[in-house]
Design an enzyme around this catalytic site. Structure first.
Site, mmCIF file in Angstrom:
data_model
loop_
_atom_site.group_PDB
_atom_site.id
_atom_site.type_symbol
_atom_site.label_atom_id
_atom_site.label_comp_id
_atom_site.label_asym_id
_atom_site.label_seq_id
_atom_site.Cartn_x
_atom_site.Cartn_y
_atom_site.Cartn_z
ATOM 1 N N ASP A 93 39.344 35.148 44.393
ATOM 2 C CA ASP A 93 39.846 36.146 43.447
ATOM 3 C C ASP A 93 38.913 37.347 43.540
ATOM 4 O OD1 ASP A 93 41.656 34.223 42.693
ATOM 5 O OD2 ASP A 93 40.512 33.578 40.932
ATOM 6 N N ASP A 95 52.022 26.987 38.301
ATOM 7 C CA ASP A 95 50.895 26.689 37.422
ATOM 8 C C ASP A 95 51.283 25.487 36.570
ATOM 9 O OD1 ASP A 95 49.434 28.838 38.354
ATOM 10 O OD2 ASP A 95 50.157 30.199 36.807
#
Length: 253
Positions: A130, A11
């Site tokens: 997701d 990330d």
């Protein structure tokens, strides 16, 4: 049999690798180019970079990061975060990425998947889904905004749609398992792998070396993605692969 892939996820925020829970309490983990090179040397099969701020200013930083990383690593690099147009895809690929990961934009504008696959090739287009199980347990819905918004879209049906539109791969994150460190969501993975024929990357829930074995022994996932376990040196990629080899799970050493 095709080898199973082990993929660290980085990330990136404003040019630095960070780690937190649901993007809160972010801690600086280090320089993305150095970390990427380390994972490359450790035997990672691919790398995923996610620009978690995806702001206009952050995009320029991310391009610089992608260019510098591509010069140092020799494994496929997937970049995601804020990619919402064909120009975004072109810019990221030109900077040195091998694939782009499209998440919210694929849900809001599925035509982007079709056009991206036609122009750049299916092998470049990863659709990141997701998914979370709904309360009655009957199906999984696609969520956006870090799992906070339920779109009401059936995850399995949408996976079939993006495959038809030309996606080359699906990165499937279980929002129920994410952050728990209790293992990958094998039920969701099996349900989705049964309805598509393109590779599926398992994401969300990895907390131990054993979880990699579980996901490959109990699902048809082609790859497993993890972050914390590698960033915090709880296990090395080499250790994961040696463990998998012991159980006769094919990996590239």
């Amino acid at each position: 049999m095709l080898t199973k892939r082990i993929i660290p996820c980085l990330d990136v925020k404003m040019g630095r690798v960070v780690k937190g829970i649901n993007f809160l309490g972010l801690k600086d983990v280090g320089d993305p180019v150095e970390i990427a090179k380390y994972y490359n040397d450790e035997g990672a099969d691919e790398l995923v970079f996610l620009d978690i701020t995806a702001s206009h200013e952050g995009r320029k930083t991310m391009l610089d990061v992608v260019e510098r990383t591509a010069a140092e690593v020799f494994i496929p690099l997937t970049v995601g975060g804020g990619i919402s147009s064909l120009d975004d895809i072109k810019t990221i690929l030109r900077a040195g990425a091998d694939k782009v990961s499209i998440n919210s934009a694929a849900v809001r504008n599925p035509q982007l998947v079709t056009d991206g696959a036609e122009i750049f090739g299916s092998q470049c287009i990863v659709v990141a889904l997701d998914a979370r199980k709904i309360q009655d347990g009957s199906e999984w819905h696609i969520t956006i905004n870090g799992g906070r918004i339920d779109t009401g879209i059936d995850a399995l049906e949408f996976a079939k749609e993006v495959e038809k539109r030309g996606a080359g791969e699906i990165l499937l994150t279980s929002m129920d398992a994410d952050g728990t460190k209790e293992g990958f969501d094998c039920e969701l993975l099996n349900a989705l792998c049964d309805v598509v024929n393109i590779p599926v990357i398992a994401s969300g829930g990895c907390g131990t070396i054993g979880h990699f074995r579980d996901v490959f022994e109990n699902t048809k996932a082609d790859a497993a993605l993890a972050a914390s376990i590698f960033h915090y040196k709880e296990a090395s990629i080499k250790e994961v692969k040696e463990h998998l080899r012991k159980y006769e799970i094919p990996v590239r050493l």
